[in-house]
Design an enzyme around this catalytic site. Structure first.
Site, short mmCIF file in Angstrom:
data_model
loop_
_atom_site.label_atom_id
_atom_site.label_comp_id
_atom_site.label_asym_id
_atom_site.label_seq_id
_atom_site.Cartn_x
_atom_site.Cartn_y
_atom_site.Cartn_z
N ASP A 20 -11.50 61.32 -36.39
CA ASP A 20 -10.10 61.53 -36.85
C ASP A 20 -9.27 60.27 -36.52
O ASP A 20 -8.31 60.33 -35.75
CB ASP A 20 -9.49 62.78 -36.20
CG ASP A 20 -9.44 62.71 -34.67
OD1 ASP A 20 -8.55 63.36 -34.08
OD2 ASP A 20 -10.27 61.99 -34.07
N HIS A 46 -11.75 57.40 -24.39
CA HIS A 46 -12.29 58.70 -24.80
C HIS A 46 -13.46 58.56 -25.79
O HIS A 46 -14.61 58.84 -25.45
CB HIS A 46 -11.20 59.54 -25.44
CG HIS A 46 -10.09 59.92 -24.49
ND1 HIS A 46 -10.30 60.60 -23.31
CD2 HIS A 46 -8.76 59.73 -24.56
CE1 HIS A 46 -9.13 60.82 -22.71
NE2 HIS A 46 -8.19 60.30 -23.45
O1 RIB Z 1 -8.66 64.15 -26.10
C1 RIB Z 1 -8.96 62.88 -26.65
C2 RIB Z 1 -9.48 63.03 -28.04
O2 RIB Z 1 -8.45 63.52 -28.89
C3 RIB Z 1 -9.91 61.69 -28.67
O3 RIB Z 1 -10.94 61.91 -29.59
C4 RIB Z 1 -8.68 61.24 -29.39
O4 RIB Z 1 -8.98 60.38 -30.51
C5 RIB Z 1 -8.15 62.55 -29.89
O5 RIB Z 1 -8.84 62.86 -31.09
CA CA Z 2 -10.76 61.09 -31.88
#
Ligand code: RIB
Ligand code: CA
Length: 319
Positions: free
Chosen positions: A11, A241
């Protein structure tokens, strides 16, 4: 031939962009395609962003558009305070010329799995609606997929969208629960480890200097993301992340894991919580009874993940 054939379900999203570029550049990864979902932005914006990144990198990676809304819960507001309205820190880049595939994300995943049975790792770094839809399309899918690695969830640390929930899971808890219940080997790279891995601002300054193709974009987009994190977590950097899920695929030895059947709370105050039964205790409540064990990362060599990312972003792929 590359060691790891992956489909990146994403995303984009600033940290998604970091993961997408890493997957393109890493010599041990063959990126079969990007499948997009709503999450940080709308699925239309996510698809446009994925195509922009592919064009910017000069890559031929195909993009297939996926789900626009959660399975059951209403679509929440997009976190434009984290990724910007455009998903890239409000850089408002010109739209890409390239277009996405006529297939949906779920169809692309199922087709690729049938063409490469047992070889593909699905790396999901957004909400999990495309994977749930692919399971519906082909109930035999788990037997044809080598592994699923997600950036998502949290087992024993703090959530980021509630005290117990991580954003990707909370965005579509019903889809996440179906994905956890499926009989494929799944590894959660969640906040238990990603909150231990910080990408410092200075790293993006180095990437801007050494990567003429996408370095200055990455530095500018990361600035918006770092400014958010420094305001809420008082760090001069951002958490890695999404990159961490890719790091697990290539270097699982950087992580320590626990395992057990895992359920996702789909309503109420704990909505989005990933609840793993880790100690083999036969509880009165039998939600976990017929579920396969899944794994979750609980420890990490954070410097190893940062080095994995910096090396991929400054290697010869970009020259
Ligand atoms: O919690 C972090 C996640 O949520 C990552 O994938 C960031 O891109 C959002 O999608
Ligand atoms: Ca993400």
């Amino acid at each position: 031939m590359a060691q790891h054939k992956i489909i990146l379900d994403t995303d984009p999203g600033i940290d998604d962009a970091m993961a997408i570029f890493t997957a393109m550049a890493h010599p041990d990864i063959e990126l079969l395609g990007l499948t997009t979902t709503f999450g940080n932005v709308s699925v239309d914006q996510a698809t446009q962003n994925a195509l922009t990144l592919v064009e910017m990198a000069g890559s031929e990676t195909p993009v297939a558009q996926g789900v626009a809304t959660p399975m059951i819960k209403p679509l929440a507001e997009f976190p434009d305070f984290v990724h910007g309205v455009d998903g890239f820190g409000n850089l408002n880049l010109a739209p890409p010329k390239r277009t996405s595939l006529p297939q949906s994300a779920a169809e692309f995943i199922v087709d690729q799995a049938n063409q490469n049975p047992g070889e593909i790792v699905i790396v999901a770094i957004g909400p999990l609606g495309n994977l749930a839809q692919a399971l519906q399309l082909d109930p035999e899918l788990p037997s044809k997929i080598k592994q699923v690695v997600i950036m998502g969830g949290v087992i024993a640390s703090d959530g980021n969208v509630s005290p117990v929930a991580e954003a990707n899971i909370l965005s579509d808890p019903h889809a996440a629960d179906k994905v956890m219940a499926a009989a494929w080997p799944l590894v959660m790279v969640g906040l238990d480890v990603t909150h231990q891995i910080m990408l410092p601002r200075s790293l993006f300054d180095r990437i801007a200097k050494e990567n003429a193709k996408v370095g200055s974009f990455m530095q500018s987009a990361a600035k918006f993301y770092i400014d958010f994190y420094s305001s809420v977590r008082n760090i001069d950097g951002c958490y890695s992340h999404d990159v961490s899920a890719l790091a697990y695929v290539v270097h699982p030895e950087l992580f320590e894991t626990v395992s057990g059947p895992t359920c996702v709370a789909t309503e109420g105050v704990a909505m989005g919580q990933t609840i793993m039964s880790r100690y083999g205790i036969p509880y009165m409540l039998d939600y976990w009874k017929d579920r396969p064990d899944q794994s979750a990362c609980m420890g990490v060599d954070d410097a190893g993940v940062v080095d994995f990312f910096e090396t991929a972003m400054t290697n010869s792929y970009w020259s």
